[in-house]
Design a protein around this motif. Structure first.
Motif, PDB file in Angstrom:
ATOM      1  N   TYR A 115       0.837  -1.375  -0.113  1.00 51.80           N
ATOM      2  CA  TYR A 115       0.012   0.044  -0.083  1.00 51.80           C
ATOM      3  C   TYR A 115       0.886   1.206  -0.263  1.00 51.80           C
ATOM      4  N   PRO A 116       1.722   1.736  -1.192  1.00 53.14           N
ATOM      5  CA  PRO A 116       2.478   2.474  -1.263  1.00 53.14           C
ATOM      6  C   PRO A 116       2.040   4.228  -1.074  1.00 53.14           C
ATOM      7  N   PHE A 117       0.437   4.225  -1.510  1.00 51.25           N
ATOM      8  CA  PHE A 117       0.253   5.420  -1.322  1.00 51.25           C
ATOM      9  C   PHE A 117      -1.238   5.705  -0.750  1.00 51.25           C
ATOM     10  N   SER A 118      -1.358   6.926  -0.103  1.00 57.34           N
ATOM     11  CA  SER A 118      -2.623   7.123   0.517  1.00 57.34           C
ATOM     12  C   SER A 118      -3.485   8.161  -0.206  1.00 57.34           C
ATOM     13  N   GLY A 119      -4.742   8.350   0.258  1.00 62.47           N
ATOM     14  CA  GLY A 119      -5.514   9.404  -0.402  1.00 62.47           C
ATOM     15  C   GLY A 119      -4.925  10.661  -0.039  1.00 62.47           C
ATOM     16  N   GLU A 120      -4.361  10.879   0.778  1.00 67.25           N
ATOM     17  CA  GLU A 120      -3.788  12.202   1.227  1.00 67.25           C
ATOM     18  C   GLU A 120      -2.616  12.567   0.310  1.00 67.25           C
ATOM     19  N   ASP A 121      -1.728  11.652  -0.061  1.00 72.26           N
ATOM     20  CA  ASP A 121      -0.690  11.981  -0.818  1.00 72.26           C
ATOM     21  C   ASP A 121      -0.882  12.625  -2.218  1.00 72.26           C
ATOM     22  N   SER A 122      -0.131  13.910  -2.263  1.00 67.08           N
ATOM     23  CA  SER A 122      -0.053  14.804  -3.418  1.00 67.08           C
ATOM     24  C   SER A 122       0.460  13.938  -4.626  1.00 67.08           C
ATOM     25  N   GLN A 123       0.284  14.548  -5.856  1.00 67.20           N
ATOM     26  CA  GLN A 123       1.084  14.064  -7.020  1.00 67.20           C
ATOM     27  C   GLN A 123       2.518  14.102  -6.949  1.00 67.20           C
ATOM     28  N   ARG A 124       3.026  14.953  -6.281  1.00 68.30           N
ATOM     29  CA  ARG A 124       4.608  15.033  -6.123  1.00 68.30           C
ATOM     30  C   ARG A 124       5.016  13.758  -5.173  1.00 68.30           C
ATOM     31  N   VAL A 125       4.283  13.734  -4.059  1.00 70.81           N
ATOM     32  CA  VAL A 125       4.495  12.534  -3.113  1.00 70.81           C
ATOM     33  C   VAL A 125       4.498  11.160  -3.719  1.00 70.81           C
TER      34      VAL A 125
END
Length: 167
Positions: free
Chosen positions: A85-95
């Motif tokens: 699960y490398p990403f979360s809903g709060e991650d920006s495009q840059r992150v």
């Protein structure tokens, strides 16, 4: 392949050797500076067991194991990203882009660490002698097989990919 990967993926260990391997993997920095007696006391195994363990790894003995552990700079688990699960809903495009970059770098590093150049050379020699190379695959691997076929054809090697009904 570094010593950590050799230990982690050796399939020839006995149950006791596997337990010793687990101890070495979980305490590698400590083991790198231990005496054989200290390792024997910590793991409740004999001197001969440690020697057999080292031999199965292709090492000359415990001192070589210690040296390899000291030299090993494993970075495969150090990126701090859960690969499931490398990403979360709060991650920006840059992150997200930075996490993807780190995951790709980790993949390349892990692949490099797993390479056994002697085996790779053996594979190259077999492919070089082959008159024709047939690839049998199915489902999602077919695209990779076709990519390999195209690369081999570009250097004049005949490769055929067997079609699969499961594409």
């Amino acid at each position: 392949m570094n010593i950590i990967h050799q230990i982690r993926y050796c399939s020839r260990f006995t149950l006791t050797e596997h337990q010793l391997a687990e101890y070495v993997l979980h305490h590698r920095e400590t083991v790198a500076h231990m005496s054989m007696k200290a390792l024997m006391d910590a793991t409740f195994v004999s001197k001969s067991m440690i020697h057999r363990f080292c031999k199965k790894l292709g090492l000359n003995g415990f001192n070589e194991l210690r040296i390899q552990l000291m030299e090993c700079k494993e970075t495969t688990d150090s990126i701090g990203i859960d690969i499931n699960y490398p990403f979360s809903g709060e991650d920006s495009q840059r992150v997200i882009a930075e996490k993807l970059m780190l995951l790709y770098e980790k993949t390349i590093r892990d692949t490099h660490n797993f390479l056994n150049l002697d085996s790779l050379l053996d594979i190259v020699m077999v492919l070089e002698k082959a008159l024709c190379i047939d690839i049998y695959t199915h489902a999602h691997n077919f695209n990779a097989a076709e990519n390999f076929q195209d690369k081999m054809l570009s250097i004049g090697r005949q490769v055929t990919c067997q079609d699969d009904d499961y594409k």
